[in-house]
Design a protein around this motif. Structure first.
Motif, mmCIF file in Angstrom:
data_model
loop_
_atom_site.group_PDB
_atom_site.id
_atom_site.type_symbol
_atom_site.label_atom_id
_atom_site.label_comp_id
_atom_site.label_asym_id
_atom_site.label_seq_id
_atom_site.Cartn_x
_atom_site.Cartn_y
_atom_site.Cartn_z
ATOM 1 N N SER A 226 0.840 -1.180 0.021
ATOM 2 C CA SER A 226 0.096 -0.019 -0.023
ATOM 3 C C SER A 226 0.889 1.376 -0.078
ATOM 4 C CB SER A 226 -0.965 0.073 1.027
ATOM 5 O OG SER A 226 -1.750 1.322 1.342
ATOM 6 N N ARG A 227 0.472 2.265 -0.850
ATOM 7 C CA ARG A 227 1.176 3.404 -0.918
ATOM 8 C C ARG A 227 0.386 4.655 -0.416
ATOM 9 N NH1 ARG A 227 3.971 5.637 -6.429
ATOM 10 N NH2 ARG A 227 1.510 5.711 -6.993
ATOM 11 N N ASP A 228 0.753 5.390 0.447
ATOM 12 C CA ASP A 228 0.109 6.475 1.166
ATOM 13 C C ASP A 228 0.351 7.619 -0.018
ATOM 14 O OD1 ASP A 228 -0.432 9.078 2.583
ATOM 15 O OD2 ASP A 228 -0.514 7.744 4.231
ATOM 16 N N ARG A 229 -0.668 8.091 -0.496
ATOM 17 C CA ARG A 229 -0.748 8.905 -1.571
ATOM 18 C C ARG A 229 -0.301 10.494 -1.119
ATOM 19 N NH1 ARG A 229 -6.125 8.126 -5.385
ATOM 20 N NH2 ARG A 229 -5.700 6.035 -5.879
ATOM 21 N N LYS A 230 -0.441 10.806 0.389
ATOM 22 C CA LYS A 230 0.025 12.090 0.817
ATOM 23 C C LYS A 230 1.735 11.925 1.051
ATOM 24 C CE LYS A 230 -4.326 13.431 2.942
ATOM 25 N NZ LYS A 230 -4.979 13.695 3.949
ATOM 26 N N THR A 231 1.956 10.864 1.598
ATOM 27 C CA THR A 231 3.397 10.837 2.136
ATOM 28 C C THR A 231 4.159 9.959 1.040
ATOM 29 O OG1 THR A 231 3.154 8.638 3.440
ATOM 30 C CG2 THR A 231 2.596 10.906 4.598
ATOM 31 N N TYR B 175 5.300 3.359 1.640
ATOM 32 C CA TYR B 175 4.802 2.054 1.448
ATOM 33 C C TYR B 175 4.771 1.383 2.536
ATOM 34 C CZ TYR B 175 5.540 2.749 -3.811
ATOM 35 O OH TYR B 175 5.452 3.129 -5.030
ATOM 36 N N SER B 176 3.919 0.488 2.693
ATOM 37 C CA SER B 176 3.525 -0.435 3.942
ATOM 38 C C SER B 176 2.861 -1.521 3.361
ATOM 39 C CB SER B 176 2.562 0.317 4.891
ATOM 40 O OG SER B 176 1.392 0.632 4.487
ATOM 41 N N ASN C 52 -7.135 1.289 -5.315
ATOM 42 C CA ASN C 52 -7.610 1.916 -4.175
ATOM 43 C C ASN C 52 -8.868 2.278 -3.856
ATOM 44 O OD1 ASN C 52 -4.654 1.927 -3.052
ATOM 45 N ND2 ASN C 52 -4.358 3.002 -5.001
ATOM 46 N N SER D 5 -3.819 1.189 7.967
ATOM 47 C CA SER D 5 -3.181 1.408 6.417
ATOM 48 C C SER D 5 -1.637 1.811 6.730
ATOM 49 C CB SER D 5 -3.952 2.552 5.959
ATOM 50 O OG SER D 5 -3.894 3.756 6.349
#
Length: 233
Positions: free
Chosen positions: A20-25, A28-29, A147, A233
């Motif tokens: 999962s990639r955080d669109r703001k930061t 990845y996690s 997503n 998330s």
């Protein structure tokens, strides 16, 4: 074997709980992200995550954009024609996820493949391949953003998505309106693994050993439990 002090990791960033990639930061996690960081550390390297898509994953890895591809990658024969795969991390299979009130309505492929049903798919991966191979009467709707694809079912713009049982279980936790249909008895058998260049047998052997140990010393199970028992998330 990576020799730059950096392990380049191709990943789509759109397939929880694996990647999962955080669109703001832009961070990845996920289960396989944690594993990739551990793999890099074992090589005295740092993981550098390289964005890819399901449609371009094979070409990106085969073309040398990255050293390994992770993130819920299913082992398939078409992919195996160009890539190598590590020892599998887990078994899985395609099963439906639907609105909970429809859980008894869409149990079989015959139930799903009716003209009034809309099946939503993400493009370029095994979910779309499976749907197009088995759905002849129902409408197939392509939704490009994995997503937000489950919102299509929640909001009634689609009825069913057939994806890996592990993803249906995770997404049903994120979306209480959605239910996984027979995740313990999926339509297909599949394995997930890490994809590798076929030309580097030494690196493949190393990754095989890394996965084998992680599967037997509790490391992979720990990461999996953290994600499958939490909606974080």
């Amino acid at each position: 074997m990576p020799r730059r002090g950096t392990l380049r990791v191709c990943t789509t960033g759109d397939y929880r709980p694996f990647t999962s990639r955080d669109r703001k930061t832009e961070k990845y996690s996920g289960i396989d992200i944690d594993m990739a960081r551990d793999l890099a550390k074992s090589l005295d390297a740092k993981a550098k995550f390289v964005p890819t898509t399901w449609a371009s994953l094979v070409a990106d890895l085969d073309g040398g954009r990255c050293d390994i591809a992770v993130g819920g990658v299913s082992v398939t024969l078409p992919r195996a024609r160009k890539l190598a795969f590590s020892e599998p991390t887990r078994t899985d299979g395609k099963t439906p996820i639907v609105r909970c009130e429809d859980k008894k309505k869409y149990r079989t492929l015959k139930d799903i493949d009716e003209p009034e049903t809309t099946v939503v798919v993400n493009p370029g991966g095994t979910n779309e391949e499976f749907a197009r191979a088995h759905i002849k009467e129902a409408k197939i709707k392509v939704h490009k953003d994995n997503n937000t694809i489950f919102d299509e079912i929640v909001e009634g713009r689609a009825d069913v998505m057939m994806t890996d049982a592990s993803e249906t279980l995770y997404q049903s936790k994120l979306h209480p309106e959605l239910c996984s249909v027979h995740p313990d008895d999926p339509f297909t058998f599949a394995e997930k693994a890490y994809a590798l260049p076929r030309r580097d047998t030494q690196f493949k052997q190393y990754v095989d050993q890394f996965v084998h140990l992680a599967k037997h010393d509790g490391t992979y199970e720990k990461y999996e439990d953290e994600w499958l028992t939490s909606t974080a998330s």
